[in-house]
Design an enzyme around this catalytic site. Structure first.
Site, short mmCIF file in Angstrom:
data_model
loop_
_atom_site.label_atom_id
_atom_site.label_comp_id
_atom_site.label_asym_id
_atom_site.label_seq_id
_atom_site.Cartn_x
_atom_site.Cartn_y
_atom_site.Cartn_z
CE LYS A 36 7.46 19.46 -20.37
NZ LYS A 36 8.28 20.65 -20.72
CG HIS B 147 17.01 14.03 -19.84
ND1 HIS B 147 16.17 13.71 -20.91
CD2 HIS B 147 16.45 15.12 -19.25
CE1 HIS B 147 15.17 14.57 -20.95
NE2 HIS B 147 15.32 15.44 -19.95
CG ASP C 2 16.37 21.40 -20.96
OD1 ASP C 2 15.57 22.35 -20.94
OD2 ASP C 2 16.04 20.20 -20.79
CD GLU C 3 15.71 17.82 -22.99
OE1 GLU C 3 14.88 18.34 -23.76
OE2 GLU C 3 15.77 18.09 -21.77
CE LYS D 88 13.02 23.61 -18.97
NZ LYS D 88 12.94 22.57 -20.02
CE LYS E 31 17.71 17.30 -16.11
NZ LYS E 31 17.73 17.94 -17.44
C1 CAP Z 1 11.13 19.72 -18.16
C2 CAP Z 1 12.20 19.23 -19.13
C3 CAP Z 1 12.52 17.74 -19.03
C4 CAP Z 1 11.35 16.81 -19.12
C5 CAP Z 1 11.75 15.42 -19.60
C6 CAP Z 1 11.79 19.55 -20.54
O1 CAP Z 1 10.96 21.09 -18.27
O2 CAP Z 1 13.41 19.91 -18.89
O3 CAP Z 1 13.42 17.49 -20.06
O4 CAP Z 1 10.75 16.71 -17.88
O5 CAP Z 1 10.67 14.54 -19.55
O6 CAP Z 1 12.73 19.87 -21.32
O7 CAP Z 1 10.66 19.42 -20.91
P1 CAP Z 1 9.74 21.79 -17.49
P2 CAP Z 1 10.67 13.30 -18.56
O8 CAP Z 1 9.94 21.62 -16.03
O9 CAP Z 1 9.82 23.22 -17.91
O10 CAP Z 1 8.49 21.14 -17.95
O11 CAP Z 1 11.00 13.87 -17.22
O12 CAP Z 1 9.29 12.75 -18.65
O13 CAP Z 1 11.71 12.37 -19.06
MG MG Z 2 14.47 19.12 -20.52
#
Ligand code: CAP
Ligand code: MG
Length: 455
Positions: free
Chosen positions: A320, A279, A188-189, A160, A186
């Site tokens: 969250k 993801h 991010d998406e 991040k 990892k």
């Molecule tokens: C979490 C995250 C993930 C989410 C996806 C984000 O970051 O990288 O993509 O968890 O949601 O971009 O928000 P944080 P889910 O750890 O900083 O919150 O897992 O529900 O599919």
């Molecule tokens: Mg993410």
């Protein structure tokens, strides 16, 4: 054989489903102006062979009727909505073609005026339908073998900020979380091959540092590299590059890429020996509204059939993102359940939390030995909340902390150490506040984010 004319003819409540029928469970909200039977029949008709008018001669052909769906069970769900079960002869479908199967069962029906809302809750797949799909190449056991880690949750962290960092900055985060004690970095998406952090440079730089971190720590380390690409061909090129550079994983955005992409990646990765991290960004657009769309439970099953080894499923209401405890534990069951007797015993160890009664109208599923998917809990987690998540979801999970690591006052390394110590405390049955007495990083994390005790 049923005589089909109009929508109503697709409702056969005395029909007994056969083992060769694929069953779908829908919740239907019926408009005030519509007859229940017609609304129910419309879902079966339009998701199989029919359309809005009578007088279709070919509809009466025996061979067409043989692949027609039937509503065989209805039950009131609320004032104006009903649970219905529809049986689809498996001969209606092209075996192993998920986009075709969903174009039937989860196709036009969501946009019809004759229903006010439609929720596809679950599908029960026949033996040959399951056998026509590859399933996970690694599954939980195979992934644990990669890290030679049998018991504790596997720990990963998304670099991040999500995008914008240079490759040098991104890889430095990798170094810090690996040496801080985590198993996986990892992407991010929404990070793929942007100019500020190009794919090949990122993979090469990070995997070099990964090798160094393994030497330093003596532990296996890996990297969930996002190979999501504009085309399947390019996705294949990226997966091949990961394998060539010594990576173990390909990550894919399954909802934005689509089922054909996931199935293709599974085939590509069985040749390359890569595990697949899934993801689900975008899933909320169709899974969030319980009155309409498709459930995440079913999304999990489809991901399992198509061969995802790991899948984000939520945090049982702790983090969250939406997805309450009951729903997330149900998803966890659907993606991890295998041969019940073995599983029940194993579950007692890894899933101490008593499982709530299966959600209404989900359909049991025999997986015929298909490997389970490793559930990933992610989104708004931090070291002070790890205990609550593990208490609810068990320890046969992967824990992802992004902000909960990189937002640590001591930076990513401090955050990683705090996370590692929180997880080890849970596994060793040590209270996290107690563990914080001997861990500066954990103490700082609990001071910043607090310690959420399981309710
Ligand atoms: C979490 C995250 C993930 C989410 C996806 C984000 O970051 O990288 O993509 O968890 O949601 O971009 O928000 P944080 P889910 O750890 O900083 O919150 O897992 O529900 O599919
Ligand atoms: Mg993410």
């Amino acid at each position: 054989m049923i005589k089909i004319a109009g929508y109503d003819d697709f409702v056969k409540l005395n029909y007994k489903p056969k083992p060769t029928d694929i069953i779908a469970s829908f919740k239907v909200k019926v408009p005030k102006w519509q007859k229940n039977k017609t609304a129910f029949g419309a879902v079966a008709s339009e998701s199989s062979v029919g359309t809005w008018t009578t007088g279709l001669k070919a509809l009466h052909y025996k061979h067409v009727q043989k692949v027609a769906a039937k509503v065989y069970e209805t039950k009131k769900a609320s004032k104006d909505s009903y649970w219905i079960k529809i049986a689809y002869p498996e001969k209606h479908f092209e075996p192993g073609n998920m986009p075709q199967i969903l174009a039937s069962i989860a196709g036009n029906v969501f946009g019809m005026k004759t229903v006010d809302g439609l929720r596809l809750q679950d599908i029960k797949w026949t033996k040959s339908a399951v056998k026509a799909f590859p399933g996970p190449q690694f599954g939980i056991k195979g992934v644990r073998k990669i890290f030679n880690e049998k018991k504790r949750p596997l720990m990963l962290s998304v670099a991040k900020p999500k995008v914008g960092m240079t490759t040098a900055e991104h890889s430095k985060v990798g170094w810090q979380i690996w040496t801080g004690g985590l198993d996986l970095l990892k992407d991010d998406e929404n990070l793929s091959n942007q100019w500020f952090n190009p794919f090949q440079r990122r993979v090469t730089t990070c995997l070099k540092l990964r090798d160094k971190a393994e030497k330093l720590t003596g532990d296996k380390k890996s990297y969930l590299i996002n190979v999501t690409a504009p085309t399947v061909k390019e996705m294949e090129n990226r997966a091949k590059f990961v394998a060539k550079m010594g990576g173990e994983y390909a990550m894919i955005d399954i909802c934005t890429s689509g089922w054909t992409a996931l199935h293709s990646l599974r085939e590509i990765c069985s040749d390359l020996g890569l595990a697949i991290h899934c993801h689900r960004a975008f899933h909320g657009a169709f899974t969030r509204n319980p009155q309409h769309g498709m459930s995440m439970i079913l999304m999990g099953e489809i991901t399992r059939l198509l061969g995802g080894d790991q899948l984000h499923i939520g945090t049982a209401g702790v983090g969250k993102m939406v997805g309450g405890k009951k729903e997330v534990l149900e998803i966890e069951d659907h993606v991890t359940e295998s041969d019940h007797h073995i599983d029940a015993m194993h579950r007692k160890i890894t899933h101490p939390e008593v499982r709530p009664n299966p959600k209404e109208n989900t359909l049991g599923q025999d997986w015929y030995g298909m490997r389970p998917v490793f559930p990933v809990a992610s989104g708004g987690l931090h070291p002070g909340i790890v205990e609550d998540v593990c208490k609810k979801m068990g320890t046969d999970i992967m824990l992802q902390l992004g902000g909960g690591v990189h937002g640590h006052p001591d930076g990513s390394y401090g955050g990683a150490k705090a996370m590692r110590e929180a997880v080890e405390a849970y596994i060793d049955g040590v209270d996290v506040d107690e563990a914080a007495k001997t861990s500066k990083e954990l103490k700082i994390a609990l001071k910043k984010w607090g310690h959420i005790r399981p309710k």
